[in-house]
Design a protein around this motif. Sequence first.
Motif, PDB file in Angstrom:
ATOM      1  N   LEU A 473      38.172  47.534  50.339  1.00 15.58           N
ATOM      2  CA  LEU A 473      37.942  48.826  49.217  1.00 15.58           C
ATOM      3  C   LEU A 473      37.733  48.188  47.871  1.00 15.58           C
ATOM      4  N   GLY A 474      37.034  48.891  47.242  1.00 16.62           N
ATOM      5  CA  GLY A 474      36.874  48.364  45.794  1.00 16.62           C
ATOM      6  C   GLY A 474      36.242  47.109  45.725  1.00 16.62           C
ATOM      7  N   ARG A 475      36.475  46.506  44.398  1.00 15.01           N
ATOM      8  CA  ARG A 475      35.547  45.223  44.293  1.00 15.01           C
ATOM      9  C   ARG A 475      36.428  44.546  42.910  1.00 15.01           C
ATOM     10  N   GLY A 476      36.747  43.104  43.449  1.00 15.18           N
ATOM     11  CA  GLY A 476      37.212  42.246  42.248  1.00 15.18           C
ATOM     12  C   GLY A 476      36.208  41.293  41.839  1.00 15.18           C
ATOM     13  N   THR A 477      36.702  40.253  41.039  1.00 15.13           N
ATOM     14  CA  THR A 477      35.679  39.519  40.543  1.00 15.13           C
ATOM     15  C   THR A 477      34.781  38.463  41.414  1.00 15.13           C
ATOM     16  N   GLU A 478      35.789  38.243  42.666  1.00 11.26           N
ATOM     17  CA  GLU A 478      35.192  37.395  43.491  1.00 11.26           C
ATOM     18  C   GLU A 478      33.949  38.003  44.489  1.00 11.26           C
ATOM     19  N   LYS A 479      34.379  39.237  44.457  1.00  8.81           N
ATOM     20  CA  LYS A 479      33.176  40.058  45.171  1.00  8.81           C
ATOM     21  C   LYS A 479      31.976  40.131  44.352  1.00  8.81           C
ATOM     22  N   LEU A 480      32.180  40.563  43.255  1.00  9.80           N
ATOM     23  CA  LEU A 480      31.187  40.577  42.282  1.00  9.80           C
ATOM     24  C   LEU A 480      30.320  39.594  42.011  1.00  9.80           C
ATOM     25  N   VAL A 493      25.692  31.182  38.882  1.00  9.02           N
ATOM     26  CA  VAL A 493      26.785  32.094  38.844  1.00  9.02           C
ATOM     27  C   VAL A 493      28.115  31.558  38.631  1.00  9.02           C
ATOM     28  N   ALA A 494      28.790  31.624  37.799  1.00  8.57           N
ATOM     29  CA  ALA A 494      30.312  31.216  37.555  1.00  8.57           C
ATOM     30  C   ALA A 494      31.254  32.086  37.189  1.00  8.57           C
ATOM     31  N   ARG A 495      32.812  32.072  37.678  1.00  7.70           N
ATOM     32  CA  ARG A 495      33.603  32.876  37.368  1.00  7.70           C
ATOM     33  C   ARG A 495      34.610  32.359  36.970  1.00  7.70           C
ATOM     34  N   ILE A 496      35.467  33.233  35.606  1.00  9.57           N
ATOM     35  CA  ILE A 496      36.534  32.525  35.247  1.00  9.57           C
ATOM     36  C   ILE A 496      37.535  33.771  35.283  1.00  9.57           C
TER      37      ILE A 496
END
Length: 722
Positions: A473-480, A493-496
């Motif tokens: 449910l919902g969304r964090g940076t990993e899912k985004l 795409v990179a994530r910090i």
Amino acid sequence: VSPATVLPVAVEAPQYTGLLRPLSYTSEQPLAPGTLVHVPLGKRRVPGVVWRGSAEVPENNELRPVAAHLTRLPPLPDDWLALVEFAAAYYQRGIGELALAVLPPELRRLDDAGLARRQARWAAAAKRSARAGAPAVLPPSPPELLPEQSAALARIAQEGAGTTLLHGVTGSGKTEVYLRCVERALAGHSQAQALLLVPEINLTPQLEARVAQRFPQHRVVSLHSRLTPPQRLANWMAAHNGQAQVVLGTRLAVFTPLPGLALIVVDEEHDASYKQQEGARYSARDLAVWRGRQRAVPVLLGSATPSLESWVRAQQGRYALATMSTRAASPAELEAGAASPAPAHAGAASPTSAQAGAASPTPAHAGMPRLRLVDMLALPHPRGQPPVLAPALVAALQERLARGEQSLLLLNRRGYAPVLHCAACGWKSGCPNCSAWRVFHKIDRSLRCHHCGLAQAVPRACLDCGNLDIAPLGRGTEKLSEELQALLPQARVARIDADSTRAAGALDAQLAAVHAGEVDILVGTQMVAKGHDFRRMTLVAAVNPDAGLFSSDFRASERLFALLLQAAGRAGRSAAQASASEMWIQTQHPRHPLYAALERHDYAGHAQTLLAERQAAGLPPFSHLALLRADAKQAEQATAFLQHAAELAALLPEAAPVALYPAVPHPLARVANVERVQMLVESRSRQALQRFLWAWLPALHPLPRQHKGVIRWAVDVDPMAI
Ligand code: ADP
Ligand code: ZN
Ligand code: ZN
């Protein structure tokens, strides 16, 4: 025992022992105040600092002798002892507890021989680097000052040994102003030292290199929590003995002994990371101001979004105000902005804006990115859900991609999804130990509690009903990041966030990749919204910022506005791109006044709105707060402790000018199976609050004996949240 050999020693003892003042010990030889010692305490041997003032000699009490002292460390100076004394008193902690907490941890265990070995090593390293000679490349000459920078420097000089608030929009060139102030301070006398405080996350090798390059004749050292203990000691020592002229550090550096202190700069003074959140909960910003007054040196507080506390003081004339309202990177737009008629709002007609021409409210869009508000409710909802990213935003990202520009997607939630959910029975992935959800991390298929650290593999089926179909449910940076990659497969795409940067050096490496252009779209939490000078970034989007609009935390709105304005400041920092840069906000409340103020880049107007709300609600800066918190196995035990404390308060005459509120659960009531309950204390007067706390808290030390379940209690003066 002759009185000449009885010494006051501040020893390391946690607050709950009630040991707030220095203890008395004997010594064969006189030891100067500020000398580091080891002393017996009960059955243990603990580090301590010989304190100033006279020792109390208790009657019929056998005093014990100091066990050892460090002769190789110059005694801590008197002004340092006074600073620690003030901070301990103000934040209601033990002097010894605070003193030892703010010294480099290695000093606790090193003896003279160990310290001598260190000093020999430092001397050898210094000789090596001296032999290597000065760097071959000369530092680039500093840029010519822009008119607003010159005006700000003049205002700061005029203020002399006072505090100046430098309110400069992101990209207006505050760093250059800091560096010029440092230059000025160091030119003052040969022993001069400057202290530059920055939020933890902003202290990058790039900034360090930039400062060091600017002062090739001087020694620049840094002090922050990512240093190894030996590095931290070496740098601290260089500051303490006057060898380092510039100290660049995070909040803990405010306690560095600096014999030649001539200037203190606090960058991003509004940043919450200046408030220590455990142990002695001091505010490094507030202590910096105190220290500046103590040493009669200038203090410069810089921000694009000053804290309301500092803003009010500047409006009242207690701080000088210097304003920079245009971006350094776009001189062309500077002229356009100056020529434009009246600014977007007229509300902040304060004495200060009249007195300094440049200090009038921000001219609209002076080189700042354009705001694009997307009404998420107005978009088609194919599966009953608004899309993750509005189609128009995806198109804008695509455009940037085609032009080789970078974008930043901001989402203040790490992990894959904040909670796992079973649609059949309603089960959710709560933490058994905390009043919080366990976050789903897809990368290792774990459920992790961000509060107590409990991590478990994701169950294959619902733990309650066996349903196989449990979903995030919902969304964090990993899912985004994952969804974004699916929408734009060609993008890099990179994530910090706190997860991606856990390993030592990871953050610096990831930021370097962004700077090097190896990343097209950066997905990140607030970690990346602040300070960084990303030259190729022309689009910043806040994916889901609405939560900050309606939070129960009284500072949430102030923080959200600062975060979004900071984030907007990441876009269009190079002149060529300034005009095409955009800040996108996906919201369900497009008409919220906060976003309207953001659209006008109107800090002053928004501050005025918030201040009116705070005044009506009697909240800081119009009142002063302290939180008394008790932790216990059961909430009732903690509540009983606090109620008992309130009964004791009622007996005190000092309680008249303060209000005590009923005990309530902490917003995060249970962490690691400990219940947390808190009680708010409020007063119109800071002095009255302090007098009350001093009368009240000593009476609480015996209470835990009558309240068995209470594990600990502590007070937080000037708390960040209630
Ligand atoms: P802030 O800290 O206010 O957000 P910075 O100090 O990062 O802004 O400055 C923004 C950019 O403007 C930097 O790239 C900086 O090198 C540049 N800059 C600052 N001052 C000048 C100046 N006087 N002339 C030209 N460029 C400048
Ligand atoms: Zn179920
Ligand atoms: Zn937990």
